[in-house]
Design a protein around this motif. Structure first.
Motif, PDB file in Angstrom:
ATOM      1  N   GLY A 130      28.454 -19.738  17.299  1.00 29.03           N
ATOM      2  CA  GLY A 130      27.054 -19.479  17.009  1.00 29.03           C
ATOM      3  C   GLY A 130      26.805 -18.453  15.916  1.00 29.03           C
ATOM      4  N   LEU A 131      27.894 -17.977  15.261  1.00 27.51           N
ATOM      5  CA  LEU A 131      27.744 -16.989  14.186  1.00 27.51           C
ATOM      6  C   LEU A 131      28.149 -17.608  12.850  1.00 27.51           C
ATOM      7  CD1 LEU A 131      29.431 -13.986  16.048  1.00 27.51           C
ATOM      8  CD2 LEU A 131      26.994 -14.488  15.879  1.00 27.51           C
ATOM      9  N   TYR A 132      27.507 -17.159  11.787  1.00 32.92           N
ATOM     10  CA  TYR A 132      27.839 -17.624  10.441  1.00 32.92           C
ATOM     11  C   TYR A 132      29.074 -16.862   9.961  1.00 32.92           C
ATOM     12  CZ  TYR A 132      23.161 -19.605  10.407  1.00 32.92           C
ATOM     13  OH  TYR A 132      22.040 -20.325  10.713  1.00 32.92           O
ATOM     14  N   LEU A 133      30.033 -17.555   9.437  1.00 30.84           N
ATOM     15  CA  LEU A 133      31.228 -16.921   8.888  1.00 30.84           C
ATOM     16  C   LEU A 133      31.059 -16.801   7.382  1.00 30.84           C
ATOM     17  CD1 LEU A 133      33.967 -18.821  10.907  1.00 30.84           C
ATOM     18  CD2 LEU A 133      32.942 -16.591  11.391  1.00 30.84           C
ATOM     19  N   VAL A 134      31.363 -15.624   6.872  1.00 31.40           N
ATOM     20  CA  VAL A 134      31.243 -15.384   5.428  1.00 31.40           C
ATOM     21  C   VAL A 134      32.576 -14.862   4.910  1.00 31.40           C
ATOM     22  CG1 VAL A 134      28.766 -14.925   5.519  1.00 31.40           C
ATOM     23  CG2 VAL A 134      30.363 -13.045   5.814  1.00 31.40           C
ATOM     24  N   PRO A 135      32.859 -15.100   3.630  1.00 31.38           N
ATOM     25  CA  PRO A 135      34.128 -14.611   3.084  1.00 31.38           C
ATOM     26  C   PRO A 135      34.181 -13.085   3.084  1.00 31.38           C
ATOM     27  CG  PRO A 135      32.940 -15.977   1.488  1.00 31.38           C
ATOM     28  CD  PRO A 135      32.071 -15.825   2.654  1.00 31.38           C
ATOM     29  N   LYS A 136      35.343 -12.558   3.265  1.00 32.51           N
ATOM     30  CA  LYS A 136      35.541 -11.120   3.219  1.00 32.51           C
ATOM     31  C   LYS A 136      35.402 -10.662   1.767  1.00 32.51           C
ATOM     32  CE  LYS A 136      38.759  -7.587   4.777  1.00 32.51           C
ATOM     33  NZ  LYS A 136      40.045  -7.372   5.483  1.00 32.51           N
ATOM     34  N   VAL A 137      34.545  -9.657   1.539  1.00 30.25           N
ATOM     35  CA  VAL A 137      34.324  -9.192   0.167  1.00 30.25           C
ATOM     36  C   VAL A 137      34.839  -7.771  -0.022  1.00 30.25           C
ATOM     37  CG1 VAL A 137      32.367 -10.707  -0.286  1.00 30.25           C
ATOM     38  CG2 VAL A 137      31.979  -8.454   0.741  1.00 30.25           C
TER      39      VAL A 137
ATOM     40  N   ALA B 257      24.147 -26.408  11.329  1.00 31.20           N
ATOM     41  CA  ALA B 257      24.771 -27.686  11.014  1.00 31.20           C
ATOM     42  C   ALA B 257      25.044 -27.821   9.517  1.00 31.20           C
ATOM     43  CB  ALA B 257      23.874 -28.825  11.499  1.00 31.20           C
ATOM     44  N   ILE B 258      24.232 -27.157   8.683  1.00 31.44           N
ATOM     45  CA  ILE B 258      24.427 -27.258   7.232  1.00 31.44           C
ATOM     46  C   ILE B 258      25.151 -26.031   6.666  1.00 31.44           C
ATOM     47  CG2 ILE B 258      22.457 -28.787   6.883  1.00 31.44           C
ATOM     48  CD1 ILE B 258      20.841 -26.317   5.970  1.00 31.44           C
ATOM     49  N   ALA B 259      25.514 -25.067   7.514  1.00 26.96           N
ATOM     50  CA  ALA B 259      26.229 -23.875   7.038  1.00 26.96           C
ATOM     51  C   ALA B 259      27.676 -24.222   6.735  1.00 26.96           C
ATOM     52  CB  ALA B 259      26.154 -22.772   8.090  1.00 26.96           C
ATOM     53  N   PRO B 260      28.288 -23.552   5.732  1.00 25.84           N
ATOM     54  CA  PRO B 260      29.694 -23.844   5.391  1.00 25.84           C
ATOM     55  C   PRO B 260      30.648 -23.559   6.542  1.00 25.84           C
ATOM     56  CG  PRO B 260      28.670 -22.484   3.688  1.00 25.84           C
ATOM     57  CD  PRO B 260      27.701 -22.576   4.817  1.00 25.84           C
TER      58      PRO B 260
END
Length: 95
Positions: free
Chosen positions: A86-93, A78-81
């Motif tokens: 159900g998975l956390y999305l992160v920027p492509k690095v 709920a507090i994740a960007p």
């Protein structure tokens, strides 16, 4: 079992250990003492003696293998960007 000075010098050479000429006799005597002690230990009758895993009289405390933490997945997501399915999305690095 005895060990000679020339054997000590050869072992030192093979092990690439430098022993000063003045110390070779002392090292030979000390290693000879250790070998004598090993011979004494090997001469002890250990028949009927149960082998030990540890020389200390220690007991490992055990606890039940149960989950003690509650599931907080919903609260953390709920507090994740960004979350999707159900998975956390992160920027492509890495391109």
């Amino acid at each position: 079992m005895t060990i000679r000075q020339d054997e000590i010098e050869k072992i030192a050479e093979l092990a690439r250990i430098r022993i000063a000429d003045t110390q070779v006799a002392d090292v030979t005597r000390r290693i000879g003492d250790i070998l004598l002690m090993v011979e004494e230990l090997q001469a002890v009758n250990t028949e009927g003696i149960e082998p030990m895993a540890n020389p200390l009289d220690a007991v490992q405390r055990l606890r039940p293998d149960v989950v003690t933490e509650c599931n907080q997945r919903e609260a953390f997501q709920a507090i994740a960007p960004a979350v999707e399915n159900g998975l956390y999305l992160v920027p492509k690095v890495i391109e």
